[in-house]
Design an enzyme around this catalytic site. Structure first.
Site, PDB file in Angstrom:
ATOM      1  N   THR A 101       0.683  -1.376   0.107  1.00 33.69           N
ATOM      2  CA  THR A 101       0.089  -0.100   0.149  1.00 33.69           C
ATOM      3  C   THR A 101       1.036   1.159   0.032  1.00 33.69           C
ATOM      4  O   THR A 101       0.598   2.141  -0.719  1.00 33.69           O
ATOM      5  CB  THR A 101      -1.050   0.004   1.324  1.00 33.69           C
ATOM      6  OG1 THR A 101      -1.806  -1.199   1.158  1.00 33.69           O
ATOM      7  CG2 THR A 101      -1.746   1.256   1.293  1.00 33.69           C
ATOM      8  N   GLY A 118       6.378  -7.578   1.150  1.00 36.66           N
ATOM      9  CA  GLY A 118       6.830  -8.663   1.805  1.00 36.66           C
ATOM     10  C   GLY A 118       6.000  -9.927   2.222  1.00 36.66           C
ATOM     11  O   GLY A 118       6.262 -11.104   1.897  1.00 36.66           O
ATOM     12  N   CYS A 130     -14.232  -7.490   0.949  1.00 37.62           N
ATOM     13  CA  CYS A 130     -15.372  -7.692   1.815  1.00 37.62           C
ATOM     14  C   CYS A 130     -14.968  -7.048   3.010  1.00 37.62           C
ATOM     15  O   CYS A 130     -13.866  -6.896   3.635  1.00 37.62           O
ATOM     16  CB  CYS A 130     -15.365  -9.311   2.159  1.00 37.62           C
ATOM     17  SG  CYS A 130     -16.561  -9.541   3.396  1.00 37.62           S
TER      18      CYS A 130
HETATM   19  N1  PLP Z   1      -1.301  -4.779  -4.345  1.00 35.05           N
HETATM   20  C1  PLP Z   1      -2.102  -6.157  -4.539  1.00 35.05           C
HETATM   21  C2  PLP Z   1      -2.130  -6.764  -5.887  1.00 35.05           C
HETATM   22  C3  PLP Z   1      -2.369  -6.653  -3.280  1.00 35.05           C
HETATM   23  O1  PLP Z   1      -2.974  -7.681  -3.457  1.00 35.05           O
HETATM   24  C4  PLP Z   1      -2.040  -6.034  -2.047  1.00 35.05           C
HETATM   25  C5  PLP Z   1      -2.551  -6.967  -0.947  1.00 35.05           C
HETATM   26  O2  PLP Z   1      -3.199  -7.571  -0.895  1.00 35.05           O
HETATM   27  C6  PLP Z   1      -1.553  -4.747  -2.215  1.00 35.05           C
HETATM   28  C7  PLP Z   1      -1.144  -4.313  -3.154  1.00 35.05           C
HETATM   29  C8  PLP Z   1      -1.301  -4.174  -0.784  1.00 35.05           C
HETATM   30  O3  PLP Z   1      -0.222  -4.774  -0.162  1.00 35.05           O
HETATM   31  P1  PLP Z   1       0.268  -4.494   1.520  1.00 35.05           P
HETATM   32  O4  PLP Z   1      -1.104  -5.531   2.224  1.00 35.05           O
HETATM   33  O5  PLP Z   1       1.415  -4.838   1.755  1.00 35.05           O
HETATM   34  O6  PLP Z   1      -0.066  -3.005   1.730  1.00 35.05           O
END
Ligand code: PLP
Length: 354
Positions: free
Chosen positions: A51, A178, A300
């Site tokens: 994110t 990670g 969800c």
């Molecule tokens: N991008 C994709 C394709 C994801 O599947 C996810 C998490 O499920 C994210 C970004 C976000 O990653 P994080 O949970 O490390 O913030």
């Protein structure tokens, strides 16, 4: 964990022995992650996860181009951390969405029309987190670069499952996380091609070459480094055996299902299955009682299912959308797990349809 915390500490920015040890761990990890992505260590910034990496890429770019006509293109199936960020920083009228074809692949004819000389940034994920469908990134990069746009790729779902080389893909920015590759949660990395300018989104100290201030999460970073070494050294990342056995078993034993994206090039770890006439949330809850942990195809929140943009763009009806369950496999899954999962799905589907 207690042992780790009591034996591994020290601020990597401190110049005393503890600090220097932690700095060495952070830099060794940066080297390993860079090797696993085919880039230079200086092109990688550690973040708190996918994110943050996606936010840093998009907001960091927007901060530079905010005074210009700032058109952006992304696929309709981007993760919320890209989709919502783009919607947040770029005017609605300037965001262009590339739709999907019914098999879940990107509609390249649309991409060709939507990416123009006015486009600043194109963001397309490498593999979709709901269906596992792999996108033709090189084609997207070619179109974008011909028209002077930069390309960001969310490779969170793909990292560790297919080989990734940022130079071969030609992308300018690429995000990994990670925990999707069995490192600790709370760490990720953003690749920024040398020469690409980004503004940090946080202000503070000079950590991560000033791009991401704040004391590094060195324990999580160390686990990402270890995982990256494994990814680099593993001869083949995943094979299709388990996914295909699972899908074949389901098609034999459970009537009226759709395997989404089945004809497309997909990650070997993801199966998106629509159980017609069954509420996906109930299915996931019932499966959990049998020890099968799946998730709904759609995001969800607080027990309410939302329509998935990905499945909608592939042409699934709202009912089908809300009847879709996502199954994942890893290098730790076995064929006996798959057999039990098929049996559990058949039993739950029978029960819920009665
Ligand atoms: N991008 C994709 C394709 C994801 O599947 C996810 C998490 O499920 C994210 C970004 C976000 O990653 P994080 O949970 O490390 O913030």
């Amino acid at each position: 964990m207690d042992i780790v915390i009591h034996s591994v500490y020290g601020n990597p920015s401190s110049k005393h022995n503890f600090g220097l040890k932690m700095r060495a761990i952070v830099e060794a990890s940066r080297y390993s992650v860079a090797k696993s992505l085919g880039c230079m260590p200086g092109e990688l910034y550690f973040t708190s996860g996918g994110t943050e990496g996606n936010n840093l890429a998009i907001r960091g770019m927007y901060n530079i181009y905010s005074d210009q006509e700032n058109e952006a293109v992304m696929s309709t199936s981007e993760h919320a951390s890209v989709y919502n960020t783009m919607e947040n920083v770029v005017q609605d009228s300037k965001v262009r969405l590339i739709p999907l074809l019914p098999d879940g692949t990107l509609d390249l004819e649309w991409a060709d029309k939507l990416i123009t000389e006015e486009t600043t940034l194109v963001s397309v994920m490498l593999a979709n987190n709901e269906t596992g469908v792999i996108n033709p990134l090189r084609e997207i990069v070619r179109m974008a670069h011909e028209r002077g746009a930069l390309v960001h790729c969310d490779a969170v779902q793909a990292y560790g499952k297919i080989p990734i080389n940022v130079k071969e893909l030609g992308v300018d920015l690429l995000t990994i996380s990670g925990h999707k590759a069995h490192a600790l949660p709370g760490v990720g990395a953003l690749y920024v091609r040398k020469g690409v300018q980004l503004h940090p989104t946080l202000t503070g100290g000079n950590q991560e070459m000033g791009m991401r201030p704040g004391t590094e999460n060195y324990i999580a970073i160390a686990t990402l480094g270890t995982v990256a070494e494994e990814i680099y050294n593993r001869e083949s990342l995943l094979s299709p055996g388990l996914r295909d056995a699972f899908e074949m078993g389901l098609l034999k034993k459970v009537p009226d299902i759709i395997i989404n994206g089945v004809t497309a090039d997909r990650l070997y770890n993801t199966s998106s299955v629509t159980f017609r006439g069954i509420n996906a949330i109930q299915m996931v809850e019932t499966l959990s009682e049998s020890g099968v942990y799946a998730s709904t195809g759609s995001a969800c929140s607080q027990g309410l299912a939302n329509i998935s943009r990905t499945l909608h763009s592939m042409g699934l009806s709202d009912d089908e959308n809300l009847s879709t369950v996502r199954f994942s496999f890893s290098q730790f899954s076995s064929i006996s797990d798959v057999v039990s999962a098929i049996e559990a799905c058949a039993k739950c589907a029978r029960m819920l349809r009665e």
